[in-house]
Design a protein around this motif. Structure first.
Motif, PDB file in Angstrom:
ATOM      1  N   HIS A  81      31.958  25.420  21.842  1.00  0.00           N
ATOM      2  CA  HIS A  81      31.606  25.539  20.543  1.00  0.00           C
ATOM      3  C   HIS A  81      31.869  27.100  20.026  1.00  0.00           C
ATOM      4  O   HIS A  81      32.341  27.270  18.952  1.00  0.00           O
ATOM      5  CB  HIS A  81      30.137  25.330  20.162  1.00  0.00           C
ATOM      6  N   HIS A  89      34.412  28.253  17.176  1.00  0.00           N
ATOM      7  CA  HIS A  89      34.171  29.352  15.815  1.00  0.00           C
ATOM      8  C   HIS A  89      35.304  30.324  15.766  1.00  0.00           C
ATOM      9  O   HIS A  89      35.853  30.556  14.788  1.00  0.00           O
ATOM     10  CB  HIS A  89      32.848  30.101  16.265  1.00  0.00           C
ATOM     11  N   ASP A 141      28.941  25.941  10.995  1.00  0.00           N
ATOM     12  CA  ASP A 141      29.378  24.805  11.585  1.00  0.00           C
ATOM     13  C   ASP A 141      29.941  23.811  10.957  1.00  0.00           C
ATOM     14  O   ASP A 141      29.525  23.423   9.876  1.00  0.00           O
ATOM     15  CB  ASP A 141      28.113  24.388  12.372  1.00  0.00           C
TER      16      ASP A 141
HETATM   17 FE    FE Z   1      27.854  27.418  15.462  1.00  0.00          FE
END
Ligand code: FE
Ligand code: ATP
Ligand code: MG
Length: 355
Positions: A111, A115, A316
């Motif tokens: 993750h 980003h 996100d």
């Molecule tokens: Fe995040």
């Protein structure tokens, strides 16, 4: 090559369709913010339940937006770590099942690397330009505050990190102290705009010329002190900890300025230490207008190229997952038959590649 991305590490269920790592065909997001707002933070089991309910409708929405069918997909990428384990398991289980039924490969994505990739989706010119490197990335999100040096594609090193709270937590916890809604970042950003940032003094932990500075923590961060300092100030100055509306903008502008000051100074220090040519700001806190402005000025002063992640790819989303996934899935030798999820990834010294 069209990759379907799935993201479920926290409180956003996101599904995206991205062609060749950069052409975003659909970016659907179902947020659970209102479900968690009453608790002042994200409840993992509640998040998992909502991901289960939302993932199929979010997939349908993405397919509809892109005018595609499941058969048009060439591979699937899903967030595998780090994040809330119950939440991650829902996305990984869904992606594994879908890949099996479609006979396509599936790829687990870090993750945090995603980003960073969020800043590069629309900046393939940077990815394909060796002269843009070394690149210094500052990831500021709800759970992480980290500085990376990417010497070239495929060579990414963690060079600094928070030792306690993340930058996003500094915003979210301040909101909780002041009785403002979760998440704190957007509302603090808005209210601080009309405030005087010099009205109150807040500590800037680990900055040079402060008492907390040491060589060991040259590129590290600590945000628990600034939060405690806010709590003490509020208790001392206002009855029952209730800050009148008239005082809030100055208080928040001063508080935000301390965080922004630390973040931009450390980014500058890291860039200098490693001879970075490009700066990249990513993660949810990179939406913050004050940090964007400040880093923009600093990049001009220091003659660095700057990548400010577009706000829709800061918080996100699954475009960053599908986009990064493409770089693995395009390799015909990539196995891609199963993704395992894990909540706590080992400390990332080396982030996965973008080739
Ligand atoms: Fe995040
Ligand atoms: P992680 O990526 O570390 O697992 P996360 O995915 O929950 O954490 P993101 O979705 O990247 O984090 O970002 C959410 C955070 O961004 C929250 O802490 C929120 O307060 C913060 N944030 C969002 N907009 C702003 C803003 N304008 N100013 C400051 N902070 C903001
Ligand atoms: Mg979130």
């Amino acid at each position: 090559m069209i990759i379907l991305g799935v993201e479920s590490s926290c409180d956003e269920t996101a599904v995206s369709l991205v062609r060749n790592g950069h052409e975003v065909l659909a970016n659907a997001i179902s947020s659970q913010i209102k479900d968690h707002a009453n608790y002042g933070g994200v409840i993992p089991e509640l998040a998992a339940r909502e991901h289960l309910n939302n993932v199929r409708p979010t997939l349908n929405e993405a397919l509809e937006k892109a005018a595609l069918k499941l058969d048009d997909i060439d591979g699937i990428a899903v967030t595998a770590q780090p994040g809330l384990l119950p939440a991650l398991l829902v996305g990984a289980g869904f992606a594994n099942g879908l890949a099996l039924s479609l006979g396509k490969k599936v790829c687990g994505i870090n993750h945090l690397a995603a980003h960073i990739y969020g800043g590069l989706i629309e900046r393939q010119d940077i990815l394909s330009n060796p002269n843009a490197f070394p690149l210094c990335a500052l990831l500021i999100s709800g759970g992480n505050t980290q500085l990376f040096i990417i010497k070239k594609t495929g060579d990414c090193e963690l060079v600094g990190s928070t030792i306690d709270d993340a930058a996003g937590e500094a915003f979210d916890k301040a909101a909780k102290i002041l009785g403002l809604p979760y998440p704190g970042g957007p509302i603090i950003d808005r209210l601080a705009k009309s405030g005087d940032k010099n009205k109150y003094k807040f500590p800037r932990s680990f900055l040079p010329k402060t008492r907390s500075y040491s060589e060991e923590h040259k590129l590290n961060f600590s945000f628990s002190g600034v939060k405690t300092s806010l709590l003490n100030l509020v208790k001392k100055n206002w009855k029952d900890g209730m800050v009148p509306d008239g005082d809030l903008p100055d208080l928040l502008a001063s508080y935000q300025d301390a965080i922004v000051d630390v973040l931009s100074t450390k980014l500058k220090m890291a860039a200098e230490s490693y001879g970075a040519r490009t700066l990249l700001l990513c993660g949810g806190v990179a939406c913050n207008s004050a940090i964007r402005e400040r880093v923009q000025k600093m990049a001009i002063q220091t003659a660095k190229e700057l990548v400010l992640t577009p706000p829709k790819y800061c918080t996100d989303n699954a475009a960053m997952i599908a986009g990064l996934g493409y770089h693995y899935l395009k390799d015909p030798n990539f196995t891609g038959d199963f993704v395992e999820a894990s909540g706590r990834a080992p400390i990332i010294e080396k982030l996965p590649v973008f080739n």
